[in-house]
Design an enzyme around this catalytic site. Structure first.
Site: not given
Length: 301
Positions: A46-48, A50
């Site tokens: 997951l993106d930071p 998100a």
């Protein structure tokens, strides 16, 4: 003499409701520390910025990670209309603006073009490798490069809400390798108004749901206690998309040694990938062939 691994031989899955501002690696490291585990990994970055489901596998559960990575996932995200950014999210620099704002009907019609088997170009600020180097490193150095489009299965993409003229809330269910930021970018371009992701949450991933996940605060509070161990899901939680077969006593012994072993199966096709259990524990994953399981992964539980 081989060096002995530090940590506990503990196996299972922990569902984390990841907070914004942390990398997936940081979450895995925290979980590994909290359990004093000798091995840990996650099923899908997951993106930071998100939030939502980050399923962390410990010990032998890491062998089931591919089955969660390949499973369908559900994302709820907010798209900011009228602006494009170089990262395709709110962290980037604005690279284009538009005063055009499409109607809800226009949005719904455009979304139909993103359902099914689509081709998607990952964001330039992503972990995709270009000639052996991460794309985001090249992007930070202002290098000019292209990323090849890749296929993505989108099960559904629907408009959930429109809080105001500048924002829409979407829900997407998709397969492995989907970039929500690319969906926002491409949708904005298709609508002619530009767009980027403002907020992103993974609601569920395969069998794991954010609503059942532990928060970072809960993990820290229960770290290295029996109470935290009780929150661990079994290894087979990562195998729910495969059919279970039962290994015989002799079959289990052979499977644990990496050899084909006898199993009892019902309604299983020749060549189907299945998992075998014995005495309530998973023994192996492999191909079913005429009463035997030919193992591809063996569990040491």
């Amino acid at each position: 003499m081989a060096r002995r691994k530090k940590g506990r031989d503990i196996s299972g899955w922990l569902v984390v409701d990841k907070p914004a501002g942390l990398t997936s690696t940081a979450v895995v490291n925290k979980v590994k520390w909290a359990f004093e585990a000798n091995k840990a990994g996650h099923a899908g970055t997951l993106d930071p910025d998100a939030t939502g489901v980050l399923a962390v596998a410990l010990g032998e559960a890491t062998k089931t990670v591919p089955y969660i990575t390949d499973a369908l996932k559900c994302y709820e995200f907010t798209v900011r209309l009228g602006q494009a950014t170089n990262t395709d999210d709110a962290e980037g620099e604005v690279t284009g603006e538009s005063d055009l704002r499409p109607s809800e009907d226009e949005i719904k019609e455009a979304l139909q073009g993103f359902v099914g088997e689509i081709m998607q170009v990952p964001p330039k600020f992503s972990a995709v490798k270009i000639d052996g180097e991460r794309a985001y490193k090249r992007a930070r150095d202002d290098e000019e490069f292209e990323i090849a489009a890749r296929p993505l299965w989108v099960e559904s993409l629907i408009l959930m809400d429109r809080p105001d003229a500048d924002q829409i809330v979407l829900e997407m269910v998709c397969g492995k390798g989907g970039y929500v930021r690319s969906i926002a970018r491409d949708l904005g371009e298709k609508l002619g108004c530009l767009g980027h992701v403002l907020k992103l949450r993974r609601v569920w991933s395969g069998p794991f749901e954010a609503a059942e996940g532990m928060t970072f605060e809960q993990i820290e509070a229960l770290a290295r206690t029996p109470e935290l161990d009780e929150r661990l899901l079994p290894v087979e939680a990562g195998l729910q998309d495969l059919t279970e077969v039962k290994a015989t006593d002799a079959g289990a012994t052979r499977l644990r040694n990496g050899n084909p072993g006898q199993v009892i199966a019902h309604d299983v096709e020749f060549g189907e990938e299945v998992w075998a259990s014995h005495d309530g524990k998973p023994v192996a994953v492999g191909q079913y062939r005429g009463g035997e399981l030919h193992p591809s992964r063996v569990f040491n539980l």
